[in-house]
Write an enzyme that holds these catalytic residues in place. Structure first.
Site, mmCIF file in Angstrom:
data_model
loop_
_atom_site.group_PDB
_atom_site.id
_atom_site.type_symbol
_atom_site.label_atom_id
_atom_site.label_comp_id
_atom_site.label_asym_id
_atom_site.label_seq_id
_atom_site.Cartn_x
_atom_site.Cartn_y
_atom_site.Cartn_z
ATOM 1 N N ASN A 146 31.861 55.492 48.553
ATOM 2 C CA ASN A 146 30.622 55.459 47.417
ATOM 3 C C ASN A 146 29.419 54.890 48.099
ATOM 4 O O ASN A 146 29.393 53.741 48.349
ATOM 5 C CB ASN A 146 31.080 54.530 46.281
ATOM 6 N N TRP A 147 28.419 55.678 48.304
ATOM 7 C CA TRP A 147 27.365 55.481 48.972
ATOM 8 C C TRP A 147 26.195 54.672 48.114
ATOM 9 O O TRP A 147 25.340 54.253 48.574
ATOM 10 C CB TRP A 147 26.800 56.643 49.620
ATOM 11 N N LYS A 148 26.587 54.705 46.847
ATOM 12 C CA LYS A 148 25.465 53.998 45.927
ATOM 13 C C LYS A 148 24.014 54.336 46.153
ATOM 14 O O LYS A 148 24.201 55.676 46.385
ATOM 15 C CB LYS A 148 25.869 52.385 46.033
ATOM 16 N N GLU A 208 38.880 48.003 41.073
ATOM 17 C CA GLU A 208 37.736 47.199 41.585
ATOM 18 C C GLU A 208 37.222 45.901 41.145
ATOM 19 O O GLU A 208 36.652 45.965 40.224
ATOM 20 C CB GLU A 208 36.548 48.024 41.840
ATOM 21 N N GLU A 210 29.002 48.491 38.621
ATOM 22 C CA GLU A 210 27.526 48.567 38.613
ATOM 23 C C GLU A 210 26.952 49.364 37.388
ATOM 24 O O GLU A 210 25.979 48.958 36.742
ATOM 25 C CB GLU A 210 26.888 48.820 39.848
ATOM 26 N N SER A 215 35.223 45.289 49.097
ATOM 27 C CA SER A 215 35.215 44.854 50.584
ATOM 28 C C SER A 215 36.265 45.157 51.169
ATOM 29 O O SER A 215 36.754 44.344 52.072
ATOM 30 C CB SER A 215 34.915 43.329 50.302
ATOM 31 N N HIS A 267 31.921 52.970 37.155
ATOM 32 C CA HIS A 267 31.828 51.781 38.243
ATOM 33 C C HIS A 267 31.207 50.441 37.662
ATOM 34 O O HIS A 267 30.360 50.572 36.976
ATOM 35 C CB HIS A 267 30.997 52.153 39.292
ATOM 36 N N GLY A 310 31.344 43.951 47.351
ATOM 37 C CA GLY A 310 29.866 43.716 48.030
ATOM 38 C C GLY A 310 29.736 42.161 48.430
ATOM 39 O O GLY A 310 28.782 41.750 48.884
HETATM 40 P P1 13P Z 1 32.142 47.570 48.831
HETATM 41 O O1 13P Z 1 33.118 48.151 49.644
HETATM 42 O O2 13P Z 1 30.528 47.384 49.483
HETATM 43 O O3 13P Z 1 32.684 45.909 48.379
HETATM 44 O O4 13P Z 1 31.855 47.888 47.450
HETATM 45 C C1 13P Z 1 33.008 48.570 46.677
HETATM 46 C C2 13P Z 1 32.740 49.493 45.665
HETATM 47 O O5 13P Z 1 31.797 49.251 44.676
HETATM 48 C C3 13P Z 1 33.207 50.939 45.955
HETATM 49 O O6 13P Z 1 32.791 51.653 44.716
#
Ligand code: 13P
Length: 250
Positions: free
Chosen positions: A9-11, A166, A96, A212, A94, A172
């Protein structure tokens, strides 16, 4: 046998040229693996990414989607628009999106239903916050998220559902759930899917872990019996790290 999946997931990262460069590097370095490999660039770069990965087994997927067919929803993207450029999978729910854009279980139920109606595969994300875990409510929170957004679906829809646990406190932050915590929750998830549907449905659904995941911890997390791969954020933005994580599942 369940499908193993490693999805990046490149966000909100990578410009068009950076996206092209990372895709080319990934395609060149992609190891042999039984796992499906996916990456989710931002919307504006999706069409070119699909073209670029035409001869690669890397699947380009979307990070989000609206629940309506079309209409006055400024700034949104529909299922048909994704399908039309060759996208077959979308990340929904997600944390976020939930935290910063107010997406709740009711809205997500509509999004998943729309994806099912259109034949898109959903990677449905959910997970508890730190305060939930500290209060010992993590199982309750996860059960409620799944029930409200997914358990109204017919059995036939489950072939198009991938689950991604998640825990918000692990995203993160560098703090990952321990392999034991991941396994415990994934086994619980499979149990409640079995209770809501059938054991056959529960045994077939892939459950990814996200939060993470790094080259250093991926193999141990992926070795757990109910962990069928990962949804990777930060570490998917570096080809070598992402490739190392893909290797960890083979
Ligand atoms: P990180 O791997 O940066 O913790 O993010 C996980 C994530 O939100 C994947 O969708």
């Amino acid at each position: 046998m369940r499908t193993n999946i490693v999805a990046g997931n490149w966000k909100m990262n990578k410009t068009a040229s950076e996206t092209d460069a990372l895709l080319d590097e990934l395609a060149a370095k992609l190891p042999d693996s039984s796992a499906e490999v996916m990456v989710a660039p931002v919307f504006v770069n999706l069409a070119e990414a699909v073209r670029r990965m035409d001869t690669s087994r890397i699947e380009v997927i979307a990070q989000n989607m609206h629940f309506a067919d079309s209409g006055a929803f400024t700034g949104e993207v529909s299922a048909d628009m994704l399908l039309d450029i060759g996208i077959g999978t979308v990340i929904l729910g997600h944390s976020e999106r939930r935290a910063y854009f107010g997406e709740d279980d009711q809205l997500l139920a509509k999004k998943v239903a729309q994806a099912v109606k259109k034949g898109l595969r959903s990677i449905f994300c959910f997970g508890e916050e730190l305060q939930d875990r500290k209060a010992g409510k993590h199982f309750e929170v996860v059960a409620s998220q799944l029930k409200k957004a997914l358990f109204g679906l017919p059995v036939s829809a489950w072939g198009k559902i991938v689950l991604a646990y998640e825990p918000v406190w692990a995203i993160g932050t560098g703090e990952t759930a321990s392999p034991e915590q991941a396994q415990e929750m994934h086994a619980f998830i499979r149990k409640i899917v079995s209770d809501a549907y059938t054991d056959a449905v529960a045994q077939k659904v892939s459950i990814l872990y996200g939060g993470s995941v790094k080259p250093e911890n991926a193999a141990e997390i992926f070795s757990k019996p109910d962990v069928d791969g990962g949804l990777i954020g930060g570490a998917s933005l570096k080809a070598d790290d992402f490739v190392a994580i893909i290797r960890a599942i083979s």
